[in-house]
Motif scaffolding. Structure first.
Motif, PDB file in Angstrom:
ATOM      1  N   UNK A  31       6.506  -8.609  -1.840  1.00 22.27           N
ATOM      2  CA  UNK A  31       5.606  -7.550  -2.273  1.00 22.27           C
ATOM      3  C   UNK A  31       4.189  -7.932  -1.865  1.00 22.27           C
ATOM      4  N   UNK A  32       3.580  -7.080  -1.049  1.00 23.28           N
ATOM      5  CA  UNK A  32       2.226  -7.317  -0.565  1.00 23.28           C
ATOM      6  C   UNK A  32       1.287  -6.393  -1.324  1.00 23.28           C
ATOM      7  N   UNK A  33       0.309  -6.977  -2.041  1.00 21.29           N
ATOM      8  CA  UNK A  33      -0.626  -6.193  -2.838  1.00 21.29           C
ATOM      9  C   UNK A  33      -1.956  -6.068  -2.112  1.00 21.29           C
ATOM     10  N   UNK A  34      -2.357  -4.851  -1.808  1.00 19.41           N
ATOM     11  CA  UNK A  34      -3.680  -4.615  -1.242  1.00 19.41           C
ATOM     12  C   UNK A  34      -4.642  -4.453  -2.404  1.00 19.41           C
ATOM     13  N   UNK A  35      -5.410  -5.499  -2.669  1.00 15.51           N
ATOM     14  CA  UNK A  35      -6.283  -5.510  -3.833  1.00 15.51           C
ATOM     15  C   UNK A  35      -7.667  -5.004  -3.483  1.00 15.51           C
ATOM     16  N   UNK A  36      -8.305  -4.249  -4.400  1.00 12.32           N
ATOM     17  CA  UNK A  36      -9.637  -3.701  -4.107  1.00 12.32           C
ATOM     18  C   UNK A  36     -10.708  -4.774  -4.106  1.00 12.32           C
ATOM     19  N   UNK A  68      13.887  -2.893   7.296  1.00  9.29           N
ATOM     20  CA  UNK A  68      13.152  -1.717   6.817  1.00  9.29           C
ATOM     21  C   UNK A  68      12.102  -2.168   5.812  1.00  9.29           C
ATOM     22  N   UNK A  69      10.903  -1.624   5.909  1.00  9.28           N
ATOM     23  CA  UNK A  69       9.815  -1.968   4.999  1.00  9.28           C
ATOM     24  C   UNK A  69       9.276  -0.706   4.335  1.00  9.28           C
ATOM     25  N   UNK A  70       8.630  -0.881   3.184  1.00  8.46           N
ATOM     26  CA  UNK A  70       7.944   0.230   2.513  1.00  8.46           C
ATOM     27  C   UNK A  70       6.453   0.065   2.723  1.00  8.46           C
ATOM     28  N   UNK A  71       5.793   1.159   3.078  1.00 15.25           N
ATOM     29  CA  UNK A  71       4.370   1.101   3.406  1.00 15.25           C
ATOM     30  C   UNK A  71       3.626   2.281   2.785  1.00 15.25           C
ATOM     31  N   UNK A  72       2.341   2.092   2.479  1.00 20.16           N
ATOM     32  CA  UNK A  72       1.528   3.221   2.032  1.00 20.16           C
ATOM     33  C   UNK A  72       1.071   4.039   3.233  1.00 20.16           C
ATOM     34  N   UNK A  73       0.912   5.320   3.046  1.00 20.53           N
ATOM     35  CA  UNK A  73       0.296   6.173   4.062  1.00 20.53           C
ATOM     36  C   UNK A  73      -0.885   6.885   3.392  1.00 20.53           C
ATOM     37  N   UNK A  74      -1.442   7.864   4.059  1.00 18.99           N
ATOM     38  CA  UNK A  74      -2.544   8.616   3.471  1.00 18.99           C
ATOM     39  C   UNK A  74      -2.062   9.746   2.573  1.00 18.99           C
ATOM     40  N   UNK A 191       4.250   8.135  -5.021  1.00 18.02           N
ATOM     41  CA  UNK A 191       2.843   7.819  -4.767  1.00 18.02           C
ATOM     42  C   UNK A 191       2.447   6.480  -5.385  1.00 18.02           C
ATOM     43  N   UNK A 192       3.428   5.728  -5.897  1.00 18.68           N
ATOM     44  CA  UNK A 192       3.218   4.386  -6.421  1.00 18.68           C
ATOM     45  C   UNK A 192       4.511   3.605  -6.211  1.00 18.68           C
ATOM     46  N   UNK A 193       4.399   2.297  -5.959  1.00 21.31           N
ATOM     47  CA  UNK A 193       5.584   1.524  -5.568  1.00 21.31           C
ATOM     48  C   UNK A 193       6.625   1.421  -6.677  1.00 21.31           C
ATOM     49  N   UNK A 194       6.193   1.458  -7.952  1.00 19.50           N
ATOM     50  CA  UNK A 194       7.173   1.336  -9.031  1.00 19.50           C
ATOM     51  C   UNK A 194       8.108   2.534  -9.072  1.00 19.50           C
ATOM     52  N   UNK A 195       7.698   3.640  -8.455  1.00 16.97           N
ATOM     53  CA  UNK A 195       8.520   4.842  -8.485  1.00 16.97           C
ATOM     54  C   UNK A 195       9.753   4.739  -7.597  1.00 16.97           C
ATOM     55  N   UNK A 205      10.135  -5.789   2.948  1.00 14.85           N
ATOM     56  CA  UNK A 205       8.774  -5.895   2.442  1.00 14.85           C
ATOM     57  C   UNK A 205       8.385  -4.609   1.727  1.00 14.85           C
ATOM     58  N   UNK A 206       7.567  -4.740   0.693  1.00 12.40           N
ATOM     59  CA  UNK A 206       6.957  -3.600   0.024  1.00 12.40           C
ATOM     60  C   UNK A 206       5.456  -3.838   0.006  1.00 12.40           C
ATOM     61  N   UNK A 207       4.695  -2.946   0.616  1.00 15.87           N
ATOM     62  CA  UNK A 207       3.235  -3.054   0.642  1.00 15.87           C
ATOM     63  C   UNK A 207       2.673  -2.140  -0.439  1.00 15.87           C
ATOM     64  N   UNK A 208       2.011  -2.735  -1.419  1.00 10.62           N
ATOM     65  CA  UNK A 208       1.495  -2.000  -2.564  1.00 10.62           C
ATOM     66  C   UNK A 208      -0.010  -1.787  -2.413  1.00 10.62           C
ATOM     67  N   UNK A 209      -0.417  -0.538  -2.233  1.00 10.76           N
ATOM     68  CA  UNK A 209      -1.831  -0.198  -2.140  1.00 10.76           C
ATOM     69  C   UNK A 209      -2.279   0.617  -3.347  1.00 10.76           C
TER      70      UNK A 209
END
Length: 260
Positions: A31-36, A68-74, A191-195, A205-209
């Motif tokens: 799990x990759x967390x994109x932190x602010x 296969x990976x999970x990624x955020x988009x716009x 719209x959130x990784x926990x969903x 991989x799961x990228x969490x933004x």
């Protein structure tokens, strides 16, 4: 062991793929967390700022390995794999429980890449007006694109999401990603990784933004531009009004009302 690196505007925290107790027994999802960032800069324990190559390289490797990976988009969270990888495409359909006759879109990092995989019949200025952004444009596919991707149609949808991490990922892969929503088919977009936590065990991989955008869950607006001088809206999505207005007013395209 934890690894903290910086990517773009934030920090990426990568949890180890293995727990200390089951390192040799059970694979865990990274799990990759994109932190602010904080007002004084990135919120990290380190003063130095790595360039983020480590985490991007890890994600590229997972994709190159046919995973296969999970990624955020716009717009929403997505599942991605290499579009040119036959077995990876099958995994995406299996993970989603997706009908084999429903196409996958491709995602690239730059407008010029579209011309390699699609037969474009509109001005490049039109592409630049809509991309990157929450729009999927459908064109005739070129011979270069993997024939095992959507073999039932001569068309393909292409996206350049307005998301710096995903664009950099495409650029580093140097080939298109197949992209679809991160959810079981027929279920609500996420719209959130926990969903989509139930899918995690099947992902490399799961990228969490964090929560994405205004969370309208509509996904991108999908427009068919494969017929010269015409457009056809396949899915209204979140940018319907602005997209249609641009196509009609600036470029003079007419709506294609031909039935499928």
């Amino acid at each position: 062991m934890n690894l903290i690196v910086y990517v773009g505007k934030g920090i990426v925290k990568l949890r180890s793929a293995y727990s200390s107790a089951t390192m040799c027994k059970e694979l865990k999802t990274n799990v990759l967390h994109l932190l602010p960032q904080t007002s004084n800069g990135p919120s990290a324990e380190h003063d130095s700022r790595p360039d983020g190559a480590e985490v991007l390289a890890a994600t590229v490797k997972a994709l190159k390995d046919g995973l296969v990976v999970a990624v955020p988009t716009d717009t929403i969270y997505g599942l991605a794999c290499l579009a040119q990888h036959r077995d990876a495409i099958k995994k995406v359909y299996d993970i989603k429980g997706r009908n084999g006759q429903k196409p996958l879109a491709i995602c690239v990092g730059e407008i010029q890449e579209i011309y390699k995989y699609c037969e474009v019949k509109v001005k490049e200025e039109l592409l630049a007006d809509l991309l990157p952004g929450p729009v999927t444009l459908v064109f005739e596919r070129s011979e270069v694109l993997n024939k095992d991707l959507n073999p039932f149609t001569p068309l393909v949808g292409v996206r350049i999401p307005d998301h710096s991490f995903l664009r950099r990922l495409c650029q580093m892969c140097k080939e298109p990603l197949a992209l679809t929503s991160a959810n079981i088919s027929s279920q609500t977009s996420t719209v959130a990784v926990h969903e989509f936590h139930d899918l995690w065990p099947r992902l490399a991989l799961v990228v969490d933004d964090g929560p994405i955008g205004d969370q309208n869950r509509l996904g991108s607006t999908v427009v068919d531009l494969s017929v010269l001088g015409k457009y056809r809206v396949i899915r209204p999505g979140c940018a319907f009004t602005s997209t249609v207005d641009l196509l009609q007013r600036k470029y003079g395209l007419c709506e294609d009302t031909t039935e499928d």
